[in-house]
Design a protein around this motif. Structure first.
Motif, PDB file in Angstrom:
ATOM      1  N   GLY A 113      -0.963  61.037 104.035  1.00  0.00           N
ATOM      2  CA  GLY A 113      -1.482  61.410 102.727  1.00  0.00           C
ATOM      3  C   GLY A 113      -2.840  60.840 102.398  1.00  0.00           C
ATOM      4  N   HIS A 114      -3.526  60.258 103.386  1.00  0.00           N
ATOM      5  CA  HIS A 114      -4.852  59.682 103.159  1.00  0.00           C
ATOM      6  C   HIS A 114      -5.950  60.736 103.240  1.00  0.00           C
ATOM      7  CE1 HIS A 114      -3.139  55.733 103.215  1.00  0.00           C
ATOM      8  NE2 HIS A 114      -2.695  55.888 104.454  1.00  0.00           N
ATOM      9  N   LEU A 115      -5.665  61.832 103.895  1.00  0.00           N
ATOM     10  CA  LEU A 115      -6.646  62.902 104.078  1.00  0.00           C
ATOM     11  C   LEU A 115      -5.979  64.222 103.702  1.00  0.00           C
ATOM     12  CD1 LEU A 115      -9.509  63.583 105.060  1.00  0.00           C
ATOM     13  CD2 LEU A 115      -8.587  63.793 107.363  1.00  0.00           C
ATOM     14  N   SER A 116      -6.542  64.874 102.689  1.00  0.00           N
ATOM     15  CA  SER A 116      -5.975  66.144 102.216  1.00  0.00           C
ATOM     16  C   SER A 116      -6.218  67.256 103.226  1.00  0.00           C
ATOM     17  CB  SER A 116      -6.617  66.550 100.893  1.00  0.00           C
ATOM     18  OG  SER A 116      -6.421  65.561  99.932  1.00  0.00           O
ATOM     19  N   SER A 117      -5.290  68.196 103.253  1.00  0.00           N
ATOM     20  CA  SER A 117      -5.445  69.362 104.114  1.00  0.00           C
ATOM     21  C   SER A 117      -4.767  70.550 103.461  1.00  0.00           C
ATOM     22  CB  SER A 117      -4.848  69.098 105.495  1.00  0.00           C
ATOM     23  OG  SER A 117      -3.456  68.902 105.401  1.00  0.00           O
TER      24      SER A 117
ATOM     25  N   ALA B  15     -14.763  68.647 101.446  1.00  0.00           N
ATOM     26  CA  ALA B  15     -14.716  67.769 100.270  1.00  0.00           C
ATOM     27  C   ALA B  15     -13.702  66.640 100.465  1.00  0.00           C
ATOM     28  CB  ALA B  15     -14.376  68.584  99.027  1.00  0.00           C
ATOM     29  N   ALA B  16     -12.602  66.912 101.176  1.00  0.00           N
ATOM     30  CA  ALA B  16     -11.596  65.880 101.435  1.00  0.00           C
ATOM     31  C   ALA B  16     -12.156  64.794 102.347  1.00  0.00           C
ATOM     32  CB  ALA B  16     -10.345  66.493 102.054  1.00  0.00           C
ATOM     33  N   LEU B  17     -12.997  65.177 103.297  1.00  0.00           N
ATOM     34  CA  LEU B  17     -13.643  64.180 104.159  1.00  0.00           C
ATOM     35  C   LEU B  17     -14.571  63.284 103.350  1.00  0.00           C
ATOM     36  CD1 LEU B  17     -14.615  66.139 107.403  1.00  0.00           C
ATOM     37  CD2 LEU B  17     -12.737  64.539 107.070  1.00  0.00           C
ATOM     38  N   HIS B  18     -15.338  63.893 102.436  1.00  0.00           N
ATOM     39  CA  HIS B  18     -16.237  63.108 101.588  1.00  0.00           C
ATOM     40  C   HIS B  18     -15.443  62.159 100.696  1.00  0.00           C
ATOM     41  CE1 HIS B  18     -19.901  65.119 102.778  1.00  0.00           C
ATOM     42  NE2 HIS B  18     -19.305  66.288 102.609  1.00  0.00           N
ATOM     43  N   ARG B  19     -14.357  62.653 100.104  1.00  0.00           N
ATOM     44  CA  ARG B  19     -13.509  61.825  99.241  1.00  0.00           C
ATOM     45  C   ARG B  19     -12.903  60.669 100.039  1.00  0.00           C
ATOM     46  NH1 ARG B  19     -11.383  65.786  96.834  1.00  0.00           N
ATOM     47  NH2 ARG B  19      -9.812  66.228  98.392  1.00  0.00           N
TER      48      ARG B  19
END
Length: 62
Positions: free
Chosen positions: A31-35, A47-51
């Motif tokens: 759950g640390h990286l959205s997909s 955007a998930a990588l940037h977050r």
């Protein structure tokens, strides 16, 4: 004019983060990286990588 990708494969995300593909799958599983799932394919929004990187740097309070 080239169009920038909005969604990346695990391999592309791994390359962007400088980690291995299995690490990206672990980050998604934890759950640390959205997909998102499109059909059977799993994609990571840019955007998930940037977050995620902002959180690593301590810039996000999420």
């Amino acid at each position: 004019m080239p169009i920038d990708k909005l969604l990346l494969t695990a391999e592309e995300a791994a390359e962007s983060l400088g980690v291995g593909r299995s690490t990206v799958y672990d980050l998604m599983r934890l759950g640390h990286l959205s997909s998102v799932k499109i059909g059977r394919a799993r994609r990571i929004p840019v955007a998930a990588l940037h977050r995620f990187t902002r959180q690593l740097a301590g810039e996000d309070q999420a």
